[in-house]
Design an enzyme around this catalytic site. Structure first.
Site, PDB file in Angstrom:
ATOM      1  N   ASP A 221      -4.781 104.019  51.021  1.00 23.96           N
ATOM      2  CA  ASP A 221      -4.216 102.433  51.032  1.00 23.96           C
ATOM      3  C   ASP A 221      -5.180 101.973  49.933  1.00 23.96           C
ATOM      4  O   ASP A 221      -5.677 100.860  50.200  1.00 23.96           O
ATOM      5  CB  ASP A 221      -4.518 101.921  52.261  1.00 23.96           C
ATOM      6  CG  ASP A 221      -3.727 100.406  52.425  1.00 23.96           C
ATOM      7  OD1 ASP A 221      -2.835 100.303  51.664  1.00 23.96           O
ATOM      8  OD2 ASP A 221      -4.287  99.789  52.912  1.00 23.96           O
ATOM      9  N   ASP A 238     -12.643 100.792  54.348  1.00 20.84           N
ATOM     10  CA  ASP A 238     -11.544 101.032  55.104  1.00 20.84           C
ATOM     11  C   ASP A 238     -10.726 102.278  55.054  1.00 20.84           C
ATOM     12  O   ASP A 238      -9.710 102.605  54.272  1.00 20.84           O
ATOM     13  CB  ASP A 238     -10.601  99.844  54.515  1.00 20.84           C
ATOM     14  CG  ASP A 238     -10.929  98.374  54.863  1.00 20.84           C
ATOM     15  OD1 ASP A 238     -11.724  98.341  55.907  1.00 20.84           O
ATOM     16  OD2 ASP A 238     -10.536  97.418  54.160  1.00 20.84           O
TER      17      ASP A 238
END
Length: 291
Positions: A221, A238
Site C-alpha cells: 500500500d 504502515d
C-alpha cells in the site's frame, strides 16, 4: 529504586512488616504509577514480542518507567497512532514512542483486508470462517493478525537495514515503535508534504524497495502518505499489509501497484529518473518474477 516499583513486582507473601504497614496505609500507590498514565508495558511482552537485539541505547527498558500519553498523531480506518513518552520518574531517562492501536471490533473497518488476507489463512478453519464472515470474533482475530503481521514486518525489515521505525514491542493489538520526529514531539512530515531534496529521496526509496523485492516482499500500500522524511532520511511506515509476492496469488500486482504509486508521484514532481514501468520491471526482476 522507589518503593512503589518494588511493590509492583513482589507478592504480598514476600513483604516484611514495614512493607505491609505501608501497603495498608497507602493502597492507592499500587493502583498506578506516581506520575503518567500507566506503568511501562515493557515487562508485559515476551522476548519474541520485543524488537531486535541489541536494543537501542535511547530505549527506556527499566521496569520503574511509566508511560505518559500526549495525544493522537494519526487516525486511520483500522488504527490510531498515539504519542507516548516513556520515562523513569526523577531521572532524565525518557524516550518518545509511537503507539499504534488497532481499534475494538465494533469500531473497526478493515476496508482493504480481503485482498491481503488471501495469503494469510491460518490452520484453524473455525478462525478462517470467522474472519471471512466478519463476526465479532473474526474481526478481533483480524486485528490481532494485522498487528502481529506489522510487528513481524518491522522486525524483519529493521534487521535487513530497510529504513523503518525501530519496533519496540507488541502488547495485544498495540504496537509500540520508535517515534520519528523531533525531541519535543513534532512528527516528521509525510513525503507528500515535502518539496525539496526529492532526487535523493527517490534514490533512497528505490534502494528500500529493491531490498524488499529481493526478499520477495512488497509494501502492499505504498504511497507518499506512508513515507516519512526526517532530516533528509526517508522512513517507511504502515506495514500491516506487507505482501509475500511469491506466496500471494496477486503478489506481482501489489509489487506493480507500489511501483506505479510512488514513481508517478515523483515523476509529477520533476524527478527525471522516476518511471513507473522501469521501477516495476526492476522490482519484478529483483523478486525473481521475470528475467
Amino acid at each position: 529504586m522507589p518503593k512503589h516499583s518494588q511493590h509492583r513486582r513482589r507478592g504480598r507473601n514476600a513483604l516484611d512488616a514495614d512493607d505491609l504497614e505501608w501497603l495498608d496505609n497507602a493502597p492507592e500507590a499500587l493502583d498506578g504509577p506516581p506520575e503518567g498514565d500507566r506503568w511501562s508495558t515493557w515487562d508485559q511482552s515476551t522476548p519474541t514480542e520485543k524488537g531486535p537485539r541489541p536494543h537501542p541505547d535511547w530505549l527506556v527498558t527499566e521496569l520503574a518507567a511509566v508511560d505518559t500519553e500526549h495525544g493522537i498523531l494519526k487516525t486511520g480506518k483500522e488504527a490510531d497512532v498515539h504519542l507516548i513518552s516513556r520515562g523513569v520518574p526523577g531521572t532524565d531517562r525518557v524516550c518518545l514512542l509511537a503507539a499504534k492501536r488497532y481499534r475494538s471490533s465494533e469500531h473497526r473497518l478493515f476496508h482493504r483486508d480481503s485482498g491481503y488476507l488471501e495469503g494469510r489463512r491460518t490452520r484453524d478453519d473455525r478462525m478462517n470462517r470467522a474472519m471471512a464472515s466478519r463476526t465479532a470474533f473474526g474481526k478481533q482475530a483480524i486485528a490481532a493478525q494485522w498487528a502481529v503481521a506489522e510487528f513481524s514486518a518491522l522486525c524483519r525489515l529493521w534487521e535487513l537495514g530497510v529504513p523503518v521505525p525501530y519496533p519496540v514491542q507488541i502488547v495485544g493489538t498495540e504496537i509500540l515503535q520508535e517515534f520519528v520526529g523531533t525531541a519535543d514531539g513534532y512528527a516528521a512530515p509525510r513525503l507528500a508534504q515535502v518539496a525539496e531534496g526529492l532526487d535523493g529521496l527517490w534514490e533512497q526509496l528505490v534502494a528500500a524497495m529493491v531490498t524488499l523485492a529481493r526478499e520477495g516482499l512488497a509494501h502492499g500500500d505504498l504511497s507518499p502518505y506512508n513515507l516519512l522524511v526526517h532530516e533528509g532520511r526517508l522512513v517507511v511506515i504502515d506495514l500491516p499489509q506487507i505482501v509475500d509476492v511469491i506466496a500471494h496469488p496477486a503478489g506481482p500486482s501489489f509489487l506493480d501497484r507500489d511501483a506505479r504509486n510512488v514513481a508517478t508521484w515523483f515523476a509529477a514532481k520533476g524527478v527525471a529518473a522516476a518511471d513507473p514501468d522501469d521501477l516495476a520491471a526492476l522490482l519484478r526482476k529483483e523478486a525473481g518474477l521475470s528475467r
